[in-house]
Design a protein around this motif. Structure first.
Motif, PDB file in Angstrom:
ATOM      1  N   UNK A  41      34.001  29.452  29.199  1.00  0.00           N
ATOM      2  CA  UNK A  41      33.277  30.955  28.510  1.00  0.00           C
ATOM      3  C   UNK A  41      32.806  31.676  29.476  1.00  0.00           C
ATOM      4  N   UNK A  42      33.148  31.404  31.135  1.00  0.00           N
ATOM      5  CA  UNK A  42      32.381  32.317  31.902  1.00  0.00           C
ATOM      6  C   UNK A  42      33.224  33.184  32.602  1.00  0.00           C
ATOM      7  N   UNK A  43      32.609  34.250  33.404  1.00  0.00           N
ATOM      8  CA  UNK A  43      33.427  35.193  33.971  1.00  0.00           C
ATOM      9  C   UNK A  43      34.174  34.740  35.106  1.00  0.00           C
ATOM     10  N   UNK A  44      35.429  34.950  35.301  1.00  0.00           N
ATOM     11  CA  UNK A  44      36.069  34.662  36.307  1.00  0.00           C
ATOM     12  C   UNK A  44      35.803  35.291  37.847  1.00  0.00           C
ATOM     13  N   UNK A  45      34.568  35.937  37.776  1.00  0.00           N
ATOM     14  CA  UNK A  45      34.337  36.398  39.128  1.00  0.00           C
ATOM     15  C   UNK A  45      33.722  35.467  40.070  1.00  0.00           C
TER      16      UNK A  45
ATOM     17  N   UNK B 108      48.435  24.434  34.697  1.00  0.00           N
ATOM     18  CA  UNK B 108      49.244  25.335  34.190  1.00  0.00           C
ATOM     19  C   UNK B 108      48.298  26.177  33.372  1.00  0.00           C
ATOM     20  N   UNK B 109      48.433  27.503  33.814  1.00  0.00           N
ATOM     21  CA  UNK B 109      47.555  28.618  33.303  1.00  0.00           C
ATOM     22  C   UNK B 109      48.299  29.549  32.727  1.00  0.00           C
ATOM     23  N   UNK B 110      47.776  30.463  31.839  1.00  0.00           N
ATOM     24  CA  UNK B 110      48.364  31.616  31.077  1.00  0.00           C
ATOM     25  C   UNK B 110      48.609  32.677  32.043  1.00  0.00           C
ATOM     26  N   UNK B 111      47.652  33.055  32.658  1.00  0.00           N
ATOM     27  CA  UNK B 111      47.867  34.099  33.922  1.00  0.00           C
ATOM     28  C   UNK B 111      46.800  33.620  35.002  1.00  0.00           C
ATOM     29  N   UNK B 112      47.299  33.991  36.332  1.00  0.00           N
ATOM     30  CA  UNK B 112      46.503  33.586  37.466  1.00  0.00           C
ATOM     31  C   UNK B 112      45.020  34.129  37.563  1.00  0.00           C
ATOM     32  N   UNK B 113      44.865  35.234  36.734  1.00  0.00           N
ATOM     33  CA  UNK B 113      43.419  35.923  36.687  1.00  0.00           C
ATOM     34  C   UNK B 113      42.583  35.043  35.676  1.00  0.00           C
ATOM     35  N   UNK B 114      43.206  34.279  35.000  1.00  0.00           N
ATOM     36  CA  UNK B 114      42.290  33.455  34.373  1.00  0.00           C
ATOM     37  C   UNK B 114      41.730  32.325  34.930  1.00  0.00           C
ATOM     38  N   UNK B 115      42.323  31.956  36.117  1.00  0.00           N
ATOM     39  CA  UNK B 115      41.505  30.955  36.925  1.00  0.00           C
ATOM     40  C   UNK B 115      40.337  31.515  37.863  1.00  0.00           C
ATOM     41  N   UNK B 116      40.545  32.749  38.274  1.00  0.00           N
ATOM     42  CA  UNK B 116      39.564  33.592  38.902  1.00  0.00           C
ATOM     43  C   UNK B 116      40.103  34.824  39.379  1.00  0.00           C
ATOM     44  N   UNK B 117      38.995  35.843  39.531  1.00  0.00           N
ATOM     45  CA  UNK B 117      39.372  37.044  39.983  1.00  0.00           C
ATOM     46  C   UNK B 117      38.915  37.510  41.483  1.00  0.00           C
ATOM     47  N   UNK B 118      38.695  36.514  42.061  1.00  0.00           N
ATOM     48  CA  UNK B 118      38.343  36.957  43.487  1.00  0.00           C
ATOM     49  C   UNK B 118      39.560  36.349  44.643  1.00  0.00           C
ATOM     50  N   UNK B 119      40.110  37.063  45.489  1.00  0.00           N
ATOM     51  CA  UNK B 119      40.983  36.855  46.213  1.00  0.00           C
ATOM     52  C   UNK B 119      40.618  35.780  47.339  1.00  0.00           C
TER      53      UNK B 119
ATOM     54  N   UNK C 175      41.717  40.787  42.280  1.00  0.00           N
ATOM     55  CA  UNK C 175      40.319  41.100  42.620  1.00  0.00           C
ATOM     56  C   UNK C 175      40.064  42.843  42.785  1.00  0.00           C
ATOM     57  N   UNK C 176      41.149  43.524  42.927  1.00  0.00           N
ATOM     58  CA  UNK C 176      41.234  44.889  42.929  1.00  0.00           C
ATOM     59  C   UNK C 176      40.677  45.515  41.697  1.00  0.00           C
ATOM     60  N   UNK C 177      41.428  44.882  40.537  1.00  0.00           N
ATOM     61  CA  UNK C 177      41.229  45.233  39.355  1.00  0.00           C
ATOM     62  C   UNK C 177      39.651  44.963  38.866  1.00  0.00           C
ATOM     63  N   UNK C 178      39.244  43.998  39.251  1.00  0.00           N
ATOM     64  CA  UNK C 178      37.600  43.521  38.941  1.00  0.00           C
ATOM     65  C   UNK C 178      36.790  44.495  39.818  1.00  0.00           C
ATOM     66  N   UNK C 179      37.173  44.937  40.998  1.00  0.00           N
ATOM     67  CA  UNK C 179      36.254  45.937  41.743  1.00  0.00           C
ATOM     68  C   UNK C 179      36.386  47.444  41.123  1.00  0.00           C
ATOM     69  N   UNK C 180      37.500  47.748  40.854  1.00  0.00           N
ATOM     70  CA  UNK C 180      37.728  48.909  40.074  1.00  0.00           C
ATOM     71  C   UNK C 180      36.892  49.057  38.666  1.00  0.00           C
ATOM     72  N   UNK C 181      36.820  47.962  38.082  1.00  0.00           N
ATOM     73  CA  UNK C 181      36.272  48.081  36.701  1.00  0.00           C
ATOM     74  C   UNK C 181      34.718  48.161  37.092  1.00  0.00           C
ATOM     75  N   UNK C 182      34.318  47.373  37.964  1.00  0.00           N
ATOM     76  CA  UNK C 182      32.955  47.492  38.248  1.00  0.00           C
ATOM     77  C   UNK C 182      32.475  48.920  38.888  1.00  0.00           C
ATOM     78  N   UNK C 183      33.481  49.639  39.571  1.00  0.00           N
ATOM     79  CA  UNK C 183      33.075  50.972  39.842  1.00  0.00           C
ATOM     80  C   UNK C 183      32.979  51.728  38.707  1.00  0.00           C
ATOM     81  N   UNK C 184      33.607  51.753  37.955  1.00  0.00           N
ATOM     82  CA  UNK C 184      33.949  52.627  36.582  1.00  0.00           C
ATOM     83  C   UNK C 184      32.808  52.277  35.781  1.00  0.00           C
ATOM     84  N   UNK C 185      32.239  50.968  35.565  1.00  0.00           N
ATOM     85  CA  UNK C 185      30.959  50.773  34.960  1.00  0.00           C
ATOM     86  C   UNK C 185      29.712  51.097  35.564  1.00  0.00           C
ATOM     87  N   UNK C 186      29.659  51.309  36.928  1.00  0.00           N
ATOM     88  CA  UNK C 186      28.737  51.962  37.636  1.00  0.00           C
ATOM     89  C   UNK C 186      28.504  53.366  37.470  1.00  0.00           C
TER      90      UNK C 186
END
Length: 178
Positions: free
Chosen positions: A20-24, A47-58, A101-112
């Motif tokens: 239930x943790x962040x993938x970051x 087996x994962x649904x999507x790769x970003x479910x494993x983590x969001x850092x390259x 990772x790009x999506x995570x960084x862009x989302x963080x920029x929008x939040x900031x």
């Protein structure tokens, strides 16, 4: 995931790892158990649904992509349609890790940017003042008690009633029938 397991499980024992943790961060309880089991040879495939479910850092994902073949553990991403056991699958996995990772960084920029704009407009957030007593309707109190008796988690009760978790705990203490 269950349908994939039913179709391709091949009578292998299936273990589910859910965080239930962040993938970051790659430091998550279920993730740590999964990687530990992989290192002990208990897993043949992840087996994962999507790769970003494993983590969001390259970095974290590419390190994983390098480590899994050494551990003789395959990786399949259902939604992304890739398998790390093929050269094309490894290429796509690394591209998707970079995109995550790009999506995570862009989302963080929008939040900031949104927070900065809100501050400039004098808006504040972060909850009520400590010690502020909220008065709830009798319907809210009944709903909190009813959901609690059904065994619902406190966070779910709070969301359903539009109150904070501490308020749920306070109401349950205050109106405890015992």
């Amino acid at each position: 995931m269950q349908r994939w397991a039913d179709a391709f499980g091949d009578d292998h024992e299936i273990t589910w790892y859910e965080d239930q943790f962040s993938g970051r961060t790659m430091d998550r309880p279920a993730w740590n158990r999964l990687i530990s089991d992989a290192k002990r040879g208990k897993l043949s495939r992840i087996v994962v649904w999507r790769l970003d479910r494993l983590g969001r850092t390259a970095n974290g994902l590419t390190a994983l992509f390098d480590e899994l073949p050494k551990l003789k553990v395959g990786l399949v991403s259902i939604k992304d349609g890739l398998d790390l056991e093929t050269p094309a699958g490894r290429l796509m996995a690394n591209v998707l890790a970079s995109v995550a990772q790009y999506e995570t960084e862009v989302r963080a920029e929008r939040v900031r940017a949104g927070q900065l704009k809100a501050k400039r407009q004098g808006k504040t957030w972060g909850g009520s003042q400590p010690g502020r007593l909220l008065f709830l309707s009798s319907d809210q109190v009944e709903t909190i008690q009813h959901l609690h008796l059904q065994g619902k988690p406190k966070a779910a009760i709070a969301r359903a009633c539009g109150v904070s978790r501490p308020t749920v705990y306070r109401i349950l203490r205050q109106y405890d029938p015992s």
